[in-house]
Structure formats: C-alpha cells, structure tokens
Design a protein around this motif. Sequence first.
Motif, short mmCIF file in Angstrom:
data_model
loop_
_atom_site.label_atom_id
_atom_site.label_comp_id
_atom_site.label_asym_id
_atom_site.label_seq_id
_atom_site.Cartn_x
_atom_site.Cartn_y
_atom_site.Cartn_z
N SER A 283 0.84 -1.19 0.00
CA SER A 283 0.00 0.00 0.00
C SER A 283 0.88 1.25 0.00
O SER A 283 2.10 1.17 0.20
CB SER A 283 -0.89 0.00 1.24
N GLN B 138 2.67 1.62 3.29
CA GLN B 138 3.74 0.64 3.42
C GLN B 138 4.95 1.03 2.57
O GLN B 138 6.10 0.88 3.01
CB GLN B 138 3.23 -0.75 3.02
N MET C 239 -3.12 7.05 6.79
CA MET C 239 -1.75 6.69 6.47
C MET C 239 -0.80 7.87 6.70
O MET C 239 0.34 7.70 7.13
CB MET C 239 -1.65 6.21 5.02
#
Length: 256
Positions: free
Chosen positions: A149, A152, A182
């Motif tokens: 993602s 990540q 995020m």
Amino acid sequence: MSTSSCVLRLADIKRSYQIGPVTTEVLRGFDLEIEAGDLLSVMGPSGSGKSTLMNIIGLLDQPTSGACFLNGRDVSKLGDDEISTLRNRYIGFVFQSFHLLANLTALENVCLPMVYRGMGSAEMKRRARSLLERVDMGDRMSHRPDQLSGGQKQRVAIARALVGEPALLLADEPTGALDPEMSDEVVNLLLQMNVERGVTVLIITHDPLVADQCTRQLHIQDGTLLETERTPPGTASPSPRIMQESARESAPAIPP
C-alpha cells in the motif's frame, strides 16, 4: 549555537535561474542553521522555493551565491564526486512518490544506499532487516512495491533513508500521496525516529497539521525564509487523529 551541534548551515543563500534574457530569483538570500536533533517543517505557497531549498540542502543543486556547510565543511568548493559521496553518507531522502525500484523487494530497496558504499552483503541485510522491523514492515521484506500500500511504501522509503545513519533526513511532501490515516502513521513514525534515534528531520509540507507537530516551523514567502515557531526538542505532539484513535483503542498508532 555551538559548531559541533550544527549539522547544516546556509549562509546568504541565493538561487536564480536564467531563461533567455529573463532572470528569475527563487531564493533571495537568507541564513539557516540546523542543529543535530532538530525537527523542522518548511511551508510556503507553490512556487515559493521550497523544492529549490530542499535541493540545495540535499546537495542536489548549488546556490547561485552564498555557501552551504555540511558538518562544518563548505560543500560549495567540492567536486561532483565528493558531493555525491557526502550526500550518500550524511543525507537521507523521503519523497512523495516513494521512488522505490519496482523490480526490487522491500529488503533490496532498503539495501540500495549501502551498495553504493561498497558495504558487505551480510551487514547490508542486517541493517535493512533491523530498520524494516522497526518501521513495522518485518513481514513484508520480500514484497515488491506493487504488492504494498501507499503507507507501506513510505515506511520502506523511510527505512531506506535511515539505513545509512544519515546526519539529516529530508522528507519532501511525505504524506502528499497518502490518505489521512496513512499520513498520520507516517508523520508519527518520523516523529518517533527524531525522538528515539535523534535523527535530524526536515519536512517540506503543504499540510499545517504536519507542520504544527514540528519543533521548528519555517515559512518561505517570496524567496525569503522566516522562522515562525521554535519549541524545545522532544516536545512535538502526535497528530490529533492519532491521539483520538489512541484514546479510543488504548494502543499506540505505531507498534514499537
């Protein structure tokens, strides 16, 4: 400020570009000192010179006039090879678009800066594994970027930036390609690296929520750099969204 604590010093920095008969002044002359352990943000409107400033600090560009000192050394007098060596040794980069190599695993991407130093394979992998575990990517080491993602990927990019134990970490819009959740995780990870490891961090950002978490806040306006806030090191707070989530779940946003 003692010379020993000064990671980077800019003295009367100016940068202009010549396009035909027209000269455009981007940076109009300013001084800046960054101490070891600083946590800084730089904000400013589009076209104000934020990226130009980052390129000069990151030794990717030279000022038109003025001097840049890295760990007390005047880099304006060095050749390209020496500058490349200093950049690899002392500066780590985190970019909005990650800049991970698509054909390499997370582990291999993090090892890459050490390859350019000629480090042995075993030590490279030891360092890379340790940092990937620290940024909660221990179970994704063999994954390639298209299997990760956005958050990540940015964690891998942060590990890659830190693997060489740089004196200065430059993050250029590190949350620009991420959703709010995020973004919070990535910013809090940078804050943790600053507090726990003493990494000097400079974040270029458009987001005032990100800037507010830094202990020094700089603003570029019309090519001039102003410092709007300075608070004691180690006092930056997690983002409001992370604090709310932590209160609800009684768990840290970033696993230790």
